[in-house]
Design a protein around this motif. Structure first.
Motif, PDB file in Angstrom:
ATOM      1  N   TYR A   1      39.678  39.017  26.615  1.00  0.00           N
ATOM      2  CA  TYR A   1      40.740  38.557  25.721  1.00  0.00           C
ATOM      3  C   TYR A   1      41.092  39.621  24.682  1.00  0.00           C
ATOM      4  O   TYR A   1      41.692  39.322  23.651  1.00  0.00           O
TER       5      TYR A   1
ATOM      6  N   ARG B   1      38.869  32.819  21.690  1.00  0.00           N
ATOM      7  CA  ARG B   1      38.123  33.151  22.908  1.00  0.00           C
ATOM      8  C   ARG B   1      37.507  34.543  22.814  1.00  0.00           C
ATOM      9  O   ARG B   1      36.364  34.750  23.231  1.00  0.00           O
TER      10      ARG B   1
ATOM     11  N   PRO C   1      44.357  27.964  23.754  1.00  0.00           N
ATOM     12  CA  PRO C   1      43.465  27.853  24.914  1.00  0.00           C
ATOM     13  C   PRO C   1      42.088  27.376  24.459  1.00  0.00           C
ATOM     14  O   PRO C   1      41.531  27.904  23.505  1.00  0.00           O
TER      15      PRO C   1
ATOM     16  N   THR D   1      39.286  26.802  26.664  1.00  0.00           N
ATOM     17  CA  THR D   1      38.210  26.965  27.635  1.00  0.00           C
ATOM     18  C   THR D   1      38.201  28.380  28.184  1.00  0.00           C
ATOM     19  O   THR D   1      39.226  29.078  28.192  1.00  0.00           O
TER      20      THR D   1
ATOM     21  N   TYR E   1      37.153  28.574  31.282  1.00  0.00           N
ATOM     22  CA  TYR E   1      37.190  28.219  32.699  1.00  0.00           C
ATOM     23  C   TYR E   1      38.574  27.696  33.060  1.00  0.00           C
ATOM     24  O   TYR E   1      38.875  26.510  32.907  1.00  0.00           O
ATOM     25  N   ASP E   2      39.418  28.598  33.531  1.00  0.00           N
ATOM     26  CA  ASP E   2      40.808  28.258  33.815  1.00  0.00           C
ATOM     27  C   ASP E   2      41.063  27.992  35.293  1.00  0.00           C
ATOM     28  O   ASP E   2      42.185  28.093  35.782  1.00  0.00           O
ATOM     29  N   GLY E   3      40.012  27.678  36.038  1.00  0.00           N
ATOM     30  CA  GLY E   3      40.167  27.402  37.458  1.00  0.00           C
ATOM     31  C   GLY E   3      40.047  28.665  38.300  1.00  0.00           C
ATOM     32  O   GLY E   3      39.704  29.740  37.816  1.00  0.00           O
TER      33      GLY E   3
ATOM     34  N   GLN F   1      37.062  31.433  38.262  1.00  0.00           N
ATOM     35  CA  GLN F   1      36.329  31.075  37.052  1.00  0.00           C
ATOM     36  C   GLN F   1      35.716  29.681  37.147  1.00  0.00           C
ATOM     37  O   GLN F   1      34.729  29.384  36.483  1.00  0.00           O
TER      38      GLN F   1
ATOM     39  N   VAL G   1      35.915  25.348  36.914  1.00  0.00           N
ATOM     40  CA  VAL G   1      36.335  24.384  35.902  1.00  0.00           C
ATOM     41  C   VAL G   1      35.079  23.781  35.282  1.00  0.00           C
ATOM     42  O   VAL G   1      34.126  23.456  35.980  1.00  0.00           O
TER      43      VAL G   1
END
Length: 260
Positions: free
Chosen positions: A28, A63, A109, A111, A113-115, A118, A120
């Motif tokens: 980030y 983040r 944002p 999390t 864990y954005d799918g 990564q 969920v």
């Protein structure tokens, strides 16, 4: 380093000994942290808003900050936050421990864990703030003869504007005790990385519709100035008592994704 202090409004220049600045590369962006010693403990200091309060609450790189602390090995985080009171139980100058939150942020944002690769993670936040860490703060306060009020419900708003009286009435109906602009998603992200996280709130103003005058950042800073000695004493006493072991559930919060 096992410990971190995240300083909010009024703690942009918290003093550590043997200071050095490190840069941490994160997914980030680059994050700068101050490494130093307090009460004989080596710790990481992060200024949430940067020097001179240059970063507004809705643009804080939450983040990046929490990821960087994870990269530095941090297990336990003490965060500070200026809060406005919604209740006669919390008065100007009070120190409070945040126990629950209501989230009224809009564009942050929340999390890591954005799918996709990564994954969920549906994090459990039955106890968002680490009770074990809170017990240490309470013990440190008692040793100093300070009163710290416990179990406050914090409502987090997007900012940077202050809330309207109508919003404050709504928050009070929903059970909020204090209002601020930064604890979410910070507390959520810390739990995702298995860190213990506790917030020390400092009541620096009364919210809109409760105060009998217009709100201003200058009022908050004036109140912080009056609180700073007590806050500094309590922070130091807390770090003197902290131990790196995690006997709570914070460290295993992300076990289902198995990445940390």
């Amino acid at each position: 380093m096992d410990y971190a202090l995240i300083g909010g409004t009024g703690l942009e220049h918290f003093s550590l000994t043997e200071q050095s600045v490190v840069s941490v590369e994160t997914p980030y962006g680059e994050v700068k942290a101050v490494i130093g010693k307090l009460a004989g403990q080596e710790l990481v200091f992060m200024s949430r808003h940067g020097q001179n309060h240059a970063v507004p609450p809705h643009l804080v790189n939450y983040r990046g900050i929490i990821w960087a602390l994870g990269e530095l090995g941090v297990r336990k985080i003490l965060a500070t936050a200026a809060v406005g009171s919604l209740s006669a139980d919390y008065r100007l100058g009070d120190l409070v421990l945040i126990d629950q939150f209501l989230d009224f942020t809009k564009n942050r944002p929340q999390t890591f864990y954005d799918g996709g690769q990564q994954g969920v993670l549906h994090i459990d936040l039955t106890e968002p703030y680490c009770r074990d860490a809170q017990k240490v703060i309470i013990k440190a306060a008692k040793n100093l003869g300070l009163v710290v009020k416990n179990r406050a419900c914090y409502v987090c708003t997007e900012g940077p504007r202050f809330e309207t009286p109508a919003e404050i009435r709504m928050f009070r109906i929903l059970g909020a005790d204090v209002v601020g602009m930064t604890s979410v998603p910070e507390v959520v992200l810390a739990r995702e990385l298995g860190m213990c996280y506790a917030t020390l709130g400092m009541v620096t103003n009364e919210a809109a519709g409760i105060a009998d005058h217009p709100l201003s950042h200058a009022e908050v800073m004036k109140s912080m100035k009056e609180l700073e000695i007590r806050v500094a004493q309590l922070i130091q006493a807390t770090f003197e008592l902290l131990t790196p072991d995690q006997k709570c559930l914070c460290a295993s919060a992300n076990a289902e994704v198995g990445k940390f």
